[in-house]
Motif scaffolding. Sequence first.
Motif, PDB file in Angstrom:
ATOM      1  N   SER A 111       6.057  22.089 -43.032  1.00 23.77           N
ATOM      2  CA  SER A 111       5.634  20.780 -43.547  1.00 23.77           C
ATOM      3  C   SER A 111       6.658  20.158 -44.492  1.00 23.77           C
ATOM      4  O   SER A 111       6.634  18.955 -44.735  1.00 23.77           O
ATOM      5  CB  SER A 111       4.280  20.907 -44.253  1.00 23.77           C
ATOM      6  N   ASP A 112       7.585  20.986 -45.034  1.00 26.45           N
ATOM      7  CA  ASP A 112       8.609  20.439 -45.912  1.00 26.45           C
ATOM      8  C   ASP A 112       9.732  21.456 -46.054  1.00 26.45           C
ATOM      9  O   ASP A 112       9.503  22.667 -45.993  1.00 26.45           O
ATOM     10  CB  ASP A 112       8.030  20.119 -47.298  1.00 26.45           C
ATOM     11  N   VAL A 113      10.954  20.943 -46.236  1.00 27.55           N
ATOM     12  CA  VAL A 113      12.118  21.790 -46.502  1.00 27.55           C
ATOM     13  C   VAL A 113      12.843  21.179 -47.693  1.00 27.55           C
ATOM     14  O   VAL A 113      13.215  20.002 -47.667  1.00 27.55           O
ATOM     15  CB  VAL A 113      13.062  21.866 -45.280  1.00 27.55           C
ATOM     16  N   GLU A 114      13.033  21.980 -48.739  1.00 28.18           N
ATOM     17  CA  GLU A 114      13.629  21.475 -49.976  1.00 28.18           C
ATOM     18  C   GLU A 114      14.826  22.332 -50.362  1.00 28.18           C
ATOM     19  O   GLU A 114      14.684  23.542 -50.580  1.00 28.18           O
ATOM     20  CB  GLU A 114      12.583  21.484 -51.088  1.00 28.18           C
ATOM     21  N   HIS A 142      13.446  26.085 -50.251  1.00 34.85           N
ATOM     22  CA  HIS A 142      11.991  26.200 -50.278  1.00 34.85           C
ATOM     23  C   HIS A 142      11.436  25.605 -48.980  1.00 34.85           C
ATOM     24  O   HIS A 142      11.675  24.422 -48.683  1.00 34.85           O
ATOM     25  CB  HIS A 142      11.404  25.448 -51.471  1.00 34.85           C
ATOM     26  N   VAL A 143      10.714  26.413 -48.239  1.00 34.15           N
ATOM     27  CA  VAL A 143      10.125  25.964 -46.977  1.00 34.15           C
ATOM     28  C   VAL A 143       8.610  26.003 -47.129  1.00 34.15           C
ATOM     29  O   VAL A 143       8.026  27.072 -47.337  1.00 34.15           O
ATOM     30  CB  VAL A 143      10.564  26.854 -45.792  1.00 34.15           C
ATOM     31  N   ALA A 144       7.974  24.837 -47.083  1.00 33.32           N
ATOM     32  CA  ALA A 144       6.522  24.748 -47.144  1.00 33.32           C
ATOM     33  C   ALA A 144       5.962  24.822 -45.732  1.00 33.32           C
ATOM     34  O   ALA A 144       6.505  24.210 -44.801  1.00 33.32           O
ATOM     35  CB  ALA A 144       6.097  23.443 -47.817  1.00 33.32           C
ATOM     36  N   SER A 180      13.196  22.882 -39.387  1.00 27.59           N
ATOM     37  CA  SER A 180      12.999  21.491 -39.791  1.00 27.59           C
ATOM     38  C   SER A 180      11.519  21.171 -39.840  1.00 27.59           C
ATOM     39  O   SER A 180      10.691  21.902 -39.265  1.00 27.59           O
ATOM     40  CB  SER A 180      13.693  20.542 -38.801  1.00 27.59           C
ATOM     41  N   VAL A 181      11.170  20.090 -40.534  1.00 23.88           N
ATOM     42  CA  VAL A 181       9.777  19.654 -40.610  1.00 23.88           C
ATOM     43  C   VAL A 181       9.237  19.443 -39.196  1.00 23.88           C
ATOM     44  O   VAL A 181       9.887  18.824 -38.350  1.00 23.88           O
ATOM     45  CB  VAL A 181       9.660  18.357 -41.435  1.00 23.88           C
TER      46      VAL A 181
END
Length: 331
Positions: free
Chosen positions: A276-279, A286-288, A312-313
């Motif tokens: 859902s997110d990659v930061e 951080h991979v959500a 990726s998202v």
Amino acid sequence: MPSNAADLELADVTKAYGETVAVDHVSLKVPAGTYCCLLGPSGCGKTSTLRMVAGHEFISDGDVLIGNTVVNDLPPAKRGTAMMFQNYALFPHLSVQENVAFSLKMAGIGKAERLERADEMLGMVDMDAYAKRLPARLSGGQQQRVALARALVTNPTVLLLDEPLSALDPFLRIRMRAELKRYQREFGISFVHVTHSQEEAMALADMVVVMNDGRIEQVGSPREVYNHPKTRFVAQFIGGHNIVHEGASAYAVRADRIRLFAAQADGTTASPATVSDVEYQGMTIHVALKRQDGTALLATLPEHEFDRSPVSVGDTVQVGWNADDRHELAA
């Protein structure tokens, strides 16, 4: 350990404001010479606890002991404590030297002796060159050192610090953390430091006291509290943990123990999840993720590991962890 070092103990201490209970039957022993951080969110009771130790708040019930002395009814100046406030509370019209000497003046110590002691303390915090300046001509970090010198010049048994780093910029905050820890070691007395910053508590404390809703959730070393959170609140507040529900129970898994796989891997409890997110955070990514059962997870991956198998998202991956990395939480 200095001769004035002593244990601090709270025995079933309660603070109520009318019908509101701010501190709820708290018991805690801080051994002499300990750097203790009271850690928790706003409104958890940590500052009220500190102020009761200092004598700035009346105790509704229970006892505060310093050494073998119950100090409940003693005024602040007679407790052997000193307090360093969040805004430093320096007198703007007094020089640095006079600020540090002020409490000695109130104690009736002669001018020559109090100025000599003030100069000695300013030397210990590397501020002797600024003795004649007014506080307005100092930086935030310099003002903090003066406030620290003023608190320590009375030779306290316990130094109480109320969010002393919150007014500083992030770079200076890190530098001052190291200085506070150094001063605590040099003086050998207990520092009791209130903070809402998990990072600050982890960096400074020998003993972390996690508070929530007026009560103590957990006491331990930084590593104990981080690696073995006892409750869901501690795991979530300390950060870096995922909470996973299975049936009626819950357990924690550290974010840096979460692994992503292209397919099911041996020795893990893996299940499909959507990214859902990659930061990007420099050394880590951080991979959500969200599993099909709705569980939200966060994986903290080293940059080189992420680069080997980037995601990726919107990607679907297998997410899992080793059974040994599961940490059970109290109900």
